[in-house]
Design a protein around this motif. Sequence first.
Motif, PDB file in Angstrom:
ATOM      1  N   VAL A 123      -5.967 -10.282  -1.144  1.00  0.00           N
ATOM      2  CA  VAL A 123      -5.957  -9.033  -1.920  1.00  0.00           C
ATOM      3  C   VAL A 123      -7.278  -8.286  -1.732  1.00  0.00           C
ATOM      4  N   ALA A 124      -8.370  -9.015  -1.717  1.00  0.00           N
ATOM      5  CA  ALA A 124      -9.685  -8.380  -1.531  1.00  0.00           C
ATOM      6  C   ALA A 124      -9.761  -7.678  -0.172  1.00  0.00           C
ATOM      7  N   GLU A 125      -9.301  -8.348   0.882  1.00  0.00           N
ATOM      8  CA  GLU A 125      -9.366  -7.738   2.223  1.00  0.00           C
ATOM      9  C   GLU A 125      -8.452  -6.520   2.321  1.00  0.00           C
ATOM     10  N   ALA A 126      -7.274  -6.603   1.718  1.00  0.00           N
ATOM     11  CA  ALA A 126      -6.357  -5.455   1.752  1.00  0.00           C
ATOM     12  C   ALA A 126      -6.961  -4.267   1.004  1.00  0.00           C
ATOM     13  N   LEU A 127      -7.643  -4.540  -0.116  1.00  0.00           N
ATOM     14  CA  LEU A 127      -8.315  -3.462  -0.867  1.00  0.00           C
ATOM     15  C   LEU A 127      -9.481  -2.898  -0.058  1.00  0.00           C
ATOM     16  N   ARG A 128     -10.194  -3.758   0.635  1.00  0.00           N
ATOM     17  CA  ARG A 128     -11.309  -3.288   1.472  1.00  0.00           C
ATOM     18  C   ARG A 128     -10.785  -2.381   2.575  1.00  0.00           C
ATOM     19  N   ASP A 129      -9.630  -2.730   3.131  1.00  0.00           N
ATOM     20  CA  ASP A 129      -9.025  -1.882   4.164  1.00  0.00           C
ATOM     21  C   ASP A 129      -8.662  -0.503   3.611  1.00  0.00           C
ATOM     22  N   LEU A 130      -8.468  -0.423   2.302  1.00  0.00           N
ATOM     23  CA  LEU A 130      -8.178   0.874   1.663  1.00  0.00           C
ATOM     24  C   LEU A 130      -9.455   1.644   1.331  1.00  0.00           C
ATOM     25  N   GLY A 131     -10.594   1.034   1.577  1.00  0.00           N
ATOM     26  CA  GLY A 131     -11.862   1.708   1.298  1.00  0.00           C
ATOM     27  C   GLY A 131     -12.549   1.263   0.016  1.00  0.00           C
ATOM     28  N   TYR A 132     -11.979   0.280  -0.646  1.00  0.00           N
ATOM     29  CA  TYR A 132     -12.619  -0.228  -1.872  1.00  0.00           C
ATOM     30  C   TYR A 132     -13.751  -1.181  -1.528  1.00  0.00           C
ATOM     31  N   LYS A 133     -14.731  -1.203  -2.417  1.00  0.00           N
ATOM     32  CA  LYS A 133     -15.750  -2.230  -2.398  1.00  0.00           C
ATOM     33  C   LYS A 133     -15.246  -3.290  -3.380  1.00  0.00           C
ATOM     34  N   VAL A 134     -15.112  -4.519  -2.924  1.00  0.00           N
ATOM     35  CA  VAL A 134     -14.523  -5.544  -3.796  1.00  0.00           C
ATOM     36  C   VAL A 134     -15.544  -6.626  -4.103  1.00  0.00           C
ATOM     37  N   THR A 158       0.821  -1.225   0.000  1.00  0.00           N
ATOM     38  CA  THR A 158       0.000   0.000   0.000  1.00  0.00           C
ATOM     39  C   THR A 158       0.852   1.271   0.000  1.00  0.00           C
ATOM     40  N   ASN A 159       2.161   1.099  -0.127  1.00  0.00           N
ATOM     41  CA  ASN A 159       3.054   2.252  -0.141  1.00  0.00           C
ATOM     42  C   ASN A 159       2.712   3.192  -1.311  1.00  0.00           C
ATOM     43  N   GLY A 160       2.340   4.426  -0.995  1.00  0.00           N
ATOM     44  CA  GLY A 160       1.991   5.388  -2.046  1.00  0.00           C
ATOM     45  C   GLY A 160       0.590   5.214  -2.608  1.00  0.00           C
ATOM     46  N   VAL A 161      -0.173   4.305  -2.021  1.00  0.00           N
ATOM     47  CA  VAL A 161      -1.555   4.076  -2.478  1.00  0.00           C
ATOM     48  C   VAL A 161      -2.498   4.865  -1.569  1.00  0.00           C
ATOM     49  N   ASN A 162      -3.451   5.560  -2.174  1.00  0.00           N
ATOM     50  CA  ASN A 162      -4.382   6.383  -1.392  1.00  0.00           C
ATOM     51  C   ASN A 162      -5.591   5.593  -0.914  1.00  0.00           C
ATOM     52  N   LYS A 163      -6.136   6.011   0.208  1.00  0.00           N
ATOM     53  CA  LYS A 163      -7.434   5.464   0.645  1.00  0.00           C
ATOM     54  C   LYS A 163      -8.524   6.041  -0.244  1.00  0.00           C
ATOM     55  N   VAL A 164      -9.568   5.274  -0.457  1.00  0.00           N
ATOM     56  CA  VAL A 164     -10.677   5.736  -1.301  1.00  0.00           C
ATOM     57  C   VAL A 164     -11.977   5.555  -0.524  1.00  0.00           C
ATOM     58  N   ASN A 165     -13.045   6.006  -1.161  1.00  0.00           N
ATOM     59  CA  ASN A 165     -14.325   5.890  -0.474  1.00  0.00           C
ATOM     60  C   ASN A 165     -15.335   5.142  -1.327  1.00  0.00           C
ATOM     61  N   GLY A 166     -15.291   3.823  -1.270  1.00  0.00           N
ATOM     62  CA  GLY A 166     -16.334   3.025  -1.911  1.00  0.00           C
ATOM     63  C   GLY A 166     -16.206   2.789  -3.395  1.00  0.00           C
ATOM     64  N   LYS A 167     -15.053   3.077  -4.003  1.00  0.00           N
ATOM     65  CA  LYS A 167     -14.867   2.697  -5.414  1.00  0.00           C
ATOM     66  C   LYS A 167     -14.870   1.160  -5.504  1.00  0.00           C
ATOM     67  N   THR A 168     -15.203   0.637  -6.676  1.00  0.00           N
ATOM     68  CA  THR A 168     -15.335  -0.815  -6.811  1.00  0.00           C
ATOM     69  C   THR A 168     -14.177  -1.430  -7.593  1.00  0.00           C
ATOM     70  N   VAL A 169     -13.708  -2.581  -7.121  1.00  0.00           N
ATOM     71  CA  VAL A 169     -12.767  -3.403  -7.889  1.00  0.00           C
ATOM     72  C   VAL A 169     -13.377  -4.794  -8.014  1.00  0.00           C
TER      73      VAL A 169
END
Length: 267
Positions: free
Chosen positions: A184-195, A156-167
């Motif tokens: 990978v899904a859980e790590a993306l969810r921790d960043l604020g993604y909907k996976v 997640t180095n240099g990766v921004n948190k988001v608010n509900g974008k989908t992957v």
Amino acid sequence: DKNKSVGDQTNHTITGIDPGSGIMKATDKVIKDYNLNDWKVQSGSEATMTASLDKAIKNKKPIIITGWTPHWMFSKYDLKYLKDPKGVYGKNEEIHTVINKNFAKKDPNATKFLDQFTWSPEDMGKVMLDIQNGKSEQNAAKAWIKANQDKVKQWTNGVNKVNGKTVKLAYVSWASEIASTNVVAEALRDLGYKVNLEQLGAGQMFAGLAKGSDDAIVAAWLPSTHADYMNEFKNKLTDLGPNLKGTKLGLVVPKYMKINSIEDLKT
Ligand code: PBE
């Protein structure tokens, strides 16, 4: 009867998995290249294969399966690979992260994360074993992430948190891919993604990714195992490179069997 050949004892049958998997295609080639004319490869799923393996081992019966590493079966049973002197199963295979060609532009932030995702066979093995021992896929992924914050920080180095974008992630229900995709899904969810996770057959997974109905996969075994699929759709895909090195594929048998090489199946 112990004096019977391995072929006779197993009905000249190799116990395989889903027909769309790379290892089944490679095994068809093994039959040809090693002239195993009277052998057949029984298709099924990873679950039916490991059930047959379990049953054979409980009865100390011979069985030949299509196997791969990393996989929990090697921690649960004493198994060995049959030597593959012709190298049909490939050498130095890795697992790659592949995205739809348009995704990097659509979401450079998620792409950066996906590009930075790498882990080891031991990491994956831990998640697989947790699931095999009864943890839910999601909880096993969460536990691994909690215990491995140093690695997640690199991803997640240099990766921004988001608010509900989908992957949208696609995968095949192989133990290895269930583990990686859920982490990978859980790590993306921790960043604020909907996976969204979509479980598909191998061919559908690559076709869906090429079409854009899915954004990414962390399940491409290369350079050999999924070469056909990658070539078929290469204009629609971007390969972000390896996320795990040190895989292996081949024919696998319980250690109590006397044979050591695919060549030994001929007799
Ligand atoms: N596998 C697991 C897959 C790739 C991951 C070895 C079963 C295959 O053969 O396509």
